[in-house]
Write an enzyme that holds these catalytic residues in place. Structure first.
Site, PDB file in Angstrom:
ATOM      1  N   CYS A 137      50.217  61.359  16.506  1.00 26.50           N
ATOM      2  CA  CYS A 137      50.820  61.363  15.165  1.00 26.50           C
ATOM      3  C   CYS A 137      49.761  61.501  14.077  1.00 26.50           C
ATOM      4  CB  CYS A 137      51.620  60.077  14.967  1.00 26.50           C
ATOM      5  SG  CYS A 137      52.262  59.921  13.302  1.00 26.50           S
ATOM      6  N   GLU A 156      74.124  62.847  -4.602  1.00 28.68           N
ATOM      7  CA  GLU A 156      75.438  62.296  -4.977  1.00 28.68           C
ATOM      8  C   GLU A 156      76.552  62.871  -4.101  1.00 28.68           C
ATOM      9  OE1 GLU A 156      76.936  63.369  -8.989  1.00 28.68           O
ATOM     10  OE2 GLU A 156      75.420  64.950  -8.997  1.00 28.68           O
ATOM     11  N   HIS A 179      73.738  61.210 -10.970  1.00 28.89           N
ATOM     12  CA  HIS A 179      73.967  62.572 -11.444  1.00 28.89           C
ATOM     13  C   HIS A 179      72.859  63.021 -12.382  1.00 28.89           C
ATOM     14  CE1 HIS A 179      76.447  66.044 -12.222  1.00 28.89           C
ATOM     15  NE2 HIS A 179      76.251  65.886 -13.516  1.00 28.89           N
ATOM     16  N   GLU A 193      59.019  73.805  12.886  1.00 26.90           N
ATOM     17  CA  GLU A 193      58.154  73.318  11.802  1.00 26.90           C
ATOM     18  C   GLU A 193      56.956  74.243  11.588  1.00 26.90           C
ATOM     19  OE1 GLU A 193      57.239  69.230  12.769  1.00 26.90           O
ATOM     20  OE2 GLU A 193      59.095  68.528  11.827  1.00 26.90           O
ATOM     21  N   CYS A 202      52.243  64.404  13.283  1.00 27.21           N
ATOM     22  CA  CYS A 202      52.965  64.162  12.013  1.00 27.21           C
ATOM     23  C   CYS A 202      52.092  64.294  10.771  1.00 27.21           C
ATOM     24  CB  CYS A 202      53.564  62.761  12.004  1.00 27.21           C
ATOM     25  SG  CYS A 202      54.101  62.141  13.587  1.00 27.21           S
ATOM     26  N   LYS A 240      50.314  67.814  10.189  1.00 27.69           N
ATOM     27  CA  LYS A 240      51.437  68.759  10.031  1.00 27.69           C
ATOM     28  C   LYS A 240      52.062  68.614   8.644  1.00 27.69           C
ATOM     29  CE  LYS A 240      55.283  67.383  10.515  1.00 27.69           C
ATOM     30  NZ  LYS A 240      56.097  67.062  11.672  1.00 27.69           N
ATOM     31  N   TYR A 261      61.338  71.089  17.682  1.00 24.81           N
ATOM     32  CA  TYR A 261      60.735  70.547  16.455  1.00 24.81           C
ATOM     33  C   TYR A 261      59.486  71.347  16.072  1.00 24.81           C
ATOM     34  CZ  TYR A 261      63.182  65.972  16.726  1.00 24.81           C
ATOM     35  OH  TYR A 261      64.101  64.954  16.736  1.00 24.81           O
TER      36      TYR A 261
HETATM   37  P1  NDP Z   1      61.086  70.259  21.999  1.00 25.33           P
HETATM   38  O1  NDP Z   1      61.520  69.611  23.247  1.00 25.33           O
HETATM   39  O2  NDP Z   1      61.630  69.799  20.709  1.00 25.33           O
HETATM   40  O3  NDP Z   1      61.372  71.838  22.102  1.00 25.33           O
HETATM   41  C1  NDP Z   1      60.847  72.602  23.159  1.00 25.33           C
HETATM   42  C2  NDP Z   1      61.320  74.025  23.032  1.00 25.33           C
HETATM   43  O4  NDP Z   1      60.676  74.825  24.010  1.00 25.33           O
HETATM   44  C3  NDP Z   1      62.809  74.191  23.271  1.00 25.33           C
HETATM   45  O5  NDP Z   1      63.279  75.227  22.449  1.00 25.33           O
HETATM   46  C4  NDP Z   1      62.852  74.582  24.752  1.00 25.33           C
HETATM   47  O6  NDP Z   1      63.993  75.319  25.080  1.00 25.33           O
HETATM   48  C5  NDP Z   1      61.637  75.464  24.837  1.00 25.33           C
HETATM   49  N1  NDP Z   1      61.070  75.591  26.166  1.00 25.33           N
HETATM   50  C6  NDP Z   1      60.755  74.614  27.046  1.00 25.33           C
HETATM   51  N2  NDP Z   1      60.198  75.138  28.155  1.00 25.33           N
HETATM   52  C7  NDP Z   1      60.154  76.479  27.974  1.00 25.33           C
HETATM   53  C8  NDP Z   1      59.703  77.557  28.778  1.00 25.33           C
HETATM   54  N3  NDP Z   1      59.156  77.354  29.981  1.00 25.33           N
HETATM   55  N4  NDP Z   1      59.824  78.807  28.291  1.00 25.33           N
HETATM   56  C9  NDP Z   1      60.381  79.013  27.072  1.00 25.33           C
HETATM   57  N5  NDP Z   1      60.828  78.032  26.274  1.00 25.33           N
HETATM   58  C10 NDP Z   1      60.714  76.772  26.721  1.00 25.33           C
HETATM   59  O7  NDP Z   1      59.502  70.188  22.049  1.00 25.33           O
HETATM   60  P2  NDP Z   1      58.380  70.424  20.952  1.00 25.33           P
HETATM   61  O8  NDP Z   1      57.223  70.930  21.727  1.00 25.33           O
HETATM   62  O9  NDP Z   1      58.892  71.213  19.792  1.00 25.33           O
HETATM   63  O10 NDP Z   1      58.079  68.963  20.430  1.00 25.33           O
HETATM   64  C11 NDP Z   1      57.789  67.925  21.363  1.00 25.33           C
HETATM   65  C12 NDP Z   1      58.337  66.615  20.895  1.00 25.33           C
HETATM   66  O11 NDP Z   1      57.517  66.105  19.853  1.00 25.33           O
HETATM   67  C13 NDP Z   1      59.726  66.682  20.270  1.00 25.33           C
HETATM   68  O12 NDP Z   1      60.748  66.666  21.213  1.00 25.33           O
HETATM   69  C14 NDP Z   1      59.734  65.459  19.396  1.00 25.33           C
HETATM   70  O13 NDP Z   1      60.062  64.342  20.182  1.00 25.33           O
HETATM   71  C15 NDP Z   1      58.283  65.363  18.940  1.00 25.33           C
HETATM   72  N6  NDP Z   1      58.103  65.929  17.587  1.00 25.33           N
HETATM   73  C16 NDP Z   1      58.753  65.371  16.537  1.00 25.33           C
HETATM   74  C17 NDP Z   1      58.594  65.874  15.261  1.00 25.33           C
HETATM   75  C18 NDP Z   1      59.327  65.248  14.143  1.00 25.33           C
HETATM   76  O14 NDP Z   1      59.806  64.128  14.273  1.00 25.33           O
HETATM   77  N7  NDP Z   1      59.484  65.929  12.993  1.00 25.33           N
HETATM   78  C19 NDP Z   1      57.737  67.014  14.988  1.00 25.33           C
HETATM   79  C20 NDP Z   1      57.113  67.545  16.181  1.00 25.33           C
HETATM   80  C21 NDP Z   1      57.288  67.013  17.421  1.00 25.33           C
HETATM   81  P3  NDP Z   1      65.339  74.595  25.562  1.00 25.33           P
HETATM   82  O15 NDP Z   1      65.984  74.056  24.344  1.00 25.33           O
HETATM   83  O16 NDP Z   1      66.090  75.681  26.218  1.00 25.33           O
HETATM   84  O17 NDP Z   1      64.914  73.531  26.539  1.00 25.33           O
END
Ligand code: NDP
Length: 464
Positions: free
Chosen positions: A46, A444, A439, A185, A51, A54, A181
């Protein structure tokens, strides 16, 4: 160690991220003898590669859009704003170093013994720290997670999110793989800072797990902002042609870029801990298996935070660490709740959400859905594309209890924190309606959505 005190520590924490530092600090404050090991950086993902850096980059990107928008309000000579990447890197890294320093000093300040090295189990109560082996009555694993790379040819030509924070200059063309995420982002912030961004994900919409209407709007907004959004695409190979990365998709599409970012999820960072020496069981995917008190199958060994792969968010990890310290040493046994955890995605505009999505509520029973979609006042003037707002309440039919709230629009995360208090405490739509709005604000709208847009979940009630 003594006969009355057979271990070196009351508590040994492996991992100095959000969960581990909070647990160690509060335990030491309660009077426990605490040791904590961190091999890479204090504050964990983080603070160092998540976080915090980012969000600083998100804020940097916002200024570019604001500078452009200011002209609509009469500001002049702002038509050629330029961004200096090295300045951003410098201020971002200074802030990260400041916060990481605070984390390690906080631990020393409360008397925890700090080890800057890798920790490895050598027995159920023993941990190796370099040359030294220490013992503890309780051991807590809080080592977090690490990004996953799809196993395709050329995968090592791609970056992971950690690497993004080491770039010395702005990448010109970026392909981001993954619509979660990080994918969303980083698409938004790199586009905002001037990169040409392509976002490819394998589902038809990004952000699996979020409310469907929000996911649709996210895809629309990212595209309207100028990001090339490619749904239904999975990479099968990456090659290098000169300086260009050429990514081939299963569909046959080819995308050329200067960098490829894999934002394809994270996995628990258990490798190298030698869990077998303590006999600790993992679930599928390497997450450590824990019960409701975060105990592993070995009663005095616990795991908290992303290494348990439950709700992988910093505030959840710190809440669990704090509750554990109070339970162990503060004479206040308690658990942090995993219900109704608010979430945000820092796109432009951002997304925030708490509680059940429309689809989840419909599976449980009848629910009324209140929605409002509008152009925020600022953008009625700027006419900037991709900046519409959607706000949505999911209300249990009959009781009127608010089951969920969802928003994509400016300030969504700032607003959702307050709305989450209402949802966590089971407030009703009538109580929202009885609250006077402020307002003129977008906020609101939370208390002025009078007529339900639709009713869902009748079938679920009949089935039950
Ligand atoms: P996520 O799990 O959010 O998303 C992963 C993405 O990658 C999904 O779209 C998934 O598709 C895809 N994916 C997974 N494996 C493959 C593959 N082999 N080939 C192609 N696509 C694939 O993970 P992130 O890496 O974005 O983030 C990790 C974690 O970090 C988050 O889940 C969250 O918990 C945390 N985080 C939180 C943030 C916040 O609070 N603002 C910001 C950044 C991270 P599918 O949906 O089909 O599985």
């Amino acid at each position: 160690m003594s006969a009355s005190h057979p271990y070196d520590f009351d508590l040994f924490v492996i991992g100095g991220g959000s969960a581990g530092v909070r647990l160690a600090r509060i335990s030491a404050t309660h009077g426990a003898k605490v040791g904590i090991a961190e091999a890479r950086f204090w504050g964990g993902t983080c603070v160092n590669v998540g976080c915090v850096p980012k969000k600083i980059m998100v804020q940097a990107a916002e200024y570019g859009a604001w500078a452009e928008d200011a002209a609509a309000f009469g500001w002049k000579n702002l038509d050629k704003p330029e961004h200096d990447w090295p300045t951003l890197v410098r201020v971002r890294d200074m802030e990260v170093a400041r916060l990481s320093g605070i984390y390690s000093r906080m631990l020393a300040g409360v008397g925890a013994e700090v080890f800057e090295c890798y920790a490895q189990f050598v027995g159920p109560h023993e941990v190796r720290l370099g040359e030294r082996v220490v013992s503890a009555a309780r051991i807590v694993i809080a080592v977090g997670g690490t990004p996953v790379r799809p196993e395709i040819p050329g995968a090592d030509l791609a970056l992971i999110s950690d690497d993004l924070f080491t770039l010395k200059e702005r990448p010109r063309r970026v392909l981001i793989v993954g619509g979660g995420y990080i994918g969303c982002e980083f698409s938004a912030l790199l586009h905002g800072l001037g990169s040409e961004v392509t976002l490819a994900f394998r589902q038809s919409l990004p952000l699996r797990g979020f409310d469907h209407e929000i996911r649709e709007m996210a895809a629309e907004s990212l595209a309207a902002d100028g990001i090339t959004v490619l749904p239904g695409e999975t990479p099968v190979a990456i090659t290098l042609e000169g300086e260009t990365r050429v990514t081939r998709m299963a569909s046959g599409r080819v995308v050329e870029s200067d960098i490829v970012l894999f934002a394809t999820g994270r996995k628990p960072a258990t490798r190298g801990l030698n869990l077998d020496a303590a006999g600790i069981n993992c679930r599928e995917g390497a997450a450590i298996a824990v019960d409701d008190d975060h105990a592993t199958n070995i009663p005095h060994i616990y795991a908290i935070g992303d290494v348990t792969d439950r709700v992988n968010l910093t505030p959840m990890a710190t809440a669990v660490g704090h509750a554990m310290a109070d339970s162990f040493f503060g004479l206040k046994p308690r658990r942090a709740s995993y219900e109704n955890v608010p979430k945000a995605v820092f796109t432009a505009p951002p997304i925030a959400s708490v509680g059940l999505s429309e689809e989840e509520a419909a599976l449980r029973g009848p629910a009324e859905i209140y929605t409002t979609r509008f152009t925020p006042m600022r953008h009625t003037i700027t006419r900037r594309a991709g900046r519409k707002t959607l706000m949505k309440l999911v209300v249990e039919a009959g009781t009127g209890v608010i089951l969920g709230a969802h928003m994509m629009g400016e300030d969504a995360p700032e607003m959702m924190q307050g709305v989450a208090v209402a949802v966590v405490n089971g407030l009703t739509k009538a109580q929202f309606d009885a609250t006077i709005g402020i307002h003129p604000t977008a906020a609101e709208e939370w208390v002025t959505m009078r007529v339900a847009t639709r009713r869902v979940g009748e079938g679920a009630a009949k089935a039950a």
